[in-house]
Design a protein around this motif. Structure first.
Motif, PDB file in Angstrom:
ATOM      1  N   UNK A  29       7.174  -2.174  -6.305  1.00 58.72           N
ATOM      2  CA  UNK A  29       6.737  -3.385  -5.646  1.00 58.72           C
ATOM      3  C   UNK A  29       5.308  -3.307  -5.135  1.00 58.72           C
ATOM      4  N   UNK A  30       4.694  -4.468  -4.977  1.00 62.69           N
ATOM      5  CA  UNK A  30       3.325  -4.555  -4.460  1.00 62.69           C
ATOM      6  C   UNK A  30       3.356  -4.706  -2.945  1.00 62.69           C
ATOM      7  N   UNK A  31       2.331  -4.154  -2.292  1.00 65.59           N
ATOM      8  CA  UNK A  31       2.198  -4.231  -0.837  1.00 65.59           C
ATOM      9  C   UNK A  31       0.782  -4.669  -0.481  1.00 65.59           C
ATOM     10  N   UNK A 113       9.456  -0.163   4.193  1.00 64.92           N
ATOM     11  CA  UNK A 113       8.440  -1.180   4.474  1.00 64.92           C
ATOM     12  C   UNK A 113       9.031  -2.582   4.304  1.00 64.92           C
ATOM     13  N   UNK A 114       9.808  -2.810   3.262  1.00 70.37           N
ATOM     14  CA  UNK A 114      10.403  -4.133   3.018  1.00 70.37           C
ATOM     15  C   UNK A 114      11.289  -4.554   4.190  1.00 70.37           C
ATOM     16  N   UNK A 115      12.014  -3.608   4.764  1.00 71.90           N
ATOM     17  CA  UNK A 115      12.875  -3.903   5.914  1.00 71.90           C
ATOM     18  C   UNK A 115      12.125  -3.793   7.245  1.00 71.90           C
ATOM     19  N   UNK A 116      10.836  -3.434   7.186  1.00 67.09           N
ATOM     20  CA  UNK A 116       9.971  -3.247   8.366  1.00 67.09           C
ATOM     21  C   UNK A 116      10.520  -2.192   9.324  1.00 67.09           C
ATOM     22  N   UNK A 117      11.259  -1.226   8.790  1.00 71.70           N
ATOM     23  CA  UNK A 117      11.685  -0.063   9.569  1.00 71.70           C
ATOM     24  C   UNK A 117      10.458   0.808   9.851  1.00 71.70           C
ATOM     25  N   UNK A 118       9.530   0.864   8.907  1.00 74.68           N
ATOM     26  CA  UNK A 118       8.195   1.424   9.096  1.00 74.68           C
ATOM     27  C   UNK A 118       7.229   0.303   8.779  1.00 74.68           C
ATOM     28  N   UNK A 119       6.311   0.014   9.718  1.00 73.87           N
ATOM     29  CA  UNK A 119       5.413  -1.132   9.518  1.00 73.87           C
ATOM     30  C   UNK A 119       3.958  -0.821   9.807  1.00 73.87           C
ATOM     31  N   UNK A 120       3.627   0.449  10.044  1.00 76.81           N
ATOM     32  CA  UNK A 120       2.261   0.824  10.377  1.00 76.81           C
ATOM     33  C   UNK A 120       1.702   1.813   9.359  1.00 76.81           C
ATOM     34  N   UNK A 121       0.370   1.922   9.321  1.00 79.62           N
ATOM     35  CA  UNK A 121      -0.294   2.936   8.513  1.00 79.62           C
ATOM     36  C   UNK A 121      -1.349   3.643   9.349  1.00 79.62           C
ATOM     37  N   UNK A 122      -1.661   4.844   8.935  1.00 84.36           N
ATOM     38  CA  UNK A 122      -2.729   5.632   9.553  1.00 84.36           C
ATOM     39  C   UNK A 122      -3.686   6.041   8.449  1.00 84.36           C
ATOM     40  N   UNK A 123      -4.960   5.764   8.647  1.00 87.03           N
ATOM     41  CA  UNK A 123      -5.951   6.029   7.622  1.00 87.03           C
ATOM     42  C   UNK A 123      -6.267   7.524   7.549  1.00 87.03           C
ATOM     43  N   UNK A 179       5.306  -5.931   2.371  1.00 88.99           N
ATOM     44  CA  UNK A 179       5.327  -6.287   0.963  1.00 88.99           C
ATOM     45  C   UNK A 179       4.325  -7.422   0.733  1.00 88.99           C
ATOM     46  N   UNK A 180       3.762  -7.492  -0.458  1.00 86.67           N
ATOM     47  CA  UNK A 180       2.673  -8.438  -0.757  1.00 86.67           C
ATOM     48  C   UNK A 180       3.086  -9.892  -0.602  1.00 86.67           C
ATOM     49  N   UNK A 181       4.373 -10.193  -0.772  1.00 84.76           N
ATOM     50  CA  UNK A 181       4.818 -11.588  -0.685  1.00 84.76           C
ATOM     51  C   UNK A 181       5.204 -12.004   0.736  1.00 84.76           C
TER      52      UNK A 181
END
Length: 195
Positions: A29-31, A113-123, A179-181
């Motif tokens: 899937x795309x994000x 990510x799709x379920x937003x159980x994890x929703x953050x990123x670290x660069x 997710x991208x959508x």
């Protein structure tokens, strides 16, 4: 879009960076994500100066950290979950898009990510230049640093994006992925007009 040769750095300025068309990146899937922000101090005293973030040649790795340790402060290892295919500057935000890998690890990260159980990123950044500054904008000296003469910020003035890691506890709460959508989540910093 601006195309980068393998191994080169892309100065994003107001431009958009995209993966070289000759690099095949297939996947799940795309994000899309806010990879990081510039001009905002993190809770642990770091900041990317406005215009500081550039990127290495794309695609770059999307990693996932779905476990944390308790007590030692050291996280568990992250695993490869996908690829970053584009990066662009949008005001103070560095936005990115990509795909999840088709492996079991990629599918696991995509589901979180799709379920937003994890929703953050670290660069993950290659810091090329930085300065130490006080809250008042003045340059920090060694006495301030050693003896707490105020809040000292480590401001990165030149850095290359090397990848990002999906995580539970980011330094910048504005750095979100979905997710991208699905629209990117609004954070408290967005509400306050900080990002």
């Amino acid at each position: 879009p601006l195309r980068a040769d393998k191994g080169s750095t892309v100065n994003m300025g107001s431009l958009t960076a995209a993966a070289d068309a000759s690099v095949e990146v297939g996947g799940g899937g795309s994000w899309h994500a806010v990879l990081t922000v510039e001009g905002i101090r993190s809770s642990d005293g770091r900041e990317f100066a406005p215009g500081a973030v550039n990127t290495r040649a794309l695609p770059l790795p999307l990693m996932c950290l779905d476990e944390t340790s308790h007590g030692s402060g050291q996280p568990a290892g992250a695993y490869l979950a996908g690829a970053i295919q584009t990066a662009e500057r949008d005001g103070a935000r560095i936005l990115g898009t990509g795909v999840f890998d088709q492996s079991d690890d990629g599918a696991k990260a995509q589901g979180l990510v799709a379920r937003q159980m994890l929703r953050f990123v670290s660069v993950d950044a290659e810091v090329l230049a930085y300065e130490l500054v006080m809250d008042d904008g003045g340059e920090a000296d060694i006495m301030d640093i050693m003896f707490g003469g105020g809040n000292v910020t480590e401001r990165y003035t030149e850095a290359n994006l090397m990848g990002v890691t999906i995580c539970a506890f980011p330094a910048f709460p504005q750095a979100v992925i979905t997710m991208a959508d699905v629209p990117l989540p609004v954070t408290s910093a967005d509400d306050a007009g900080q990002a």
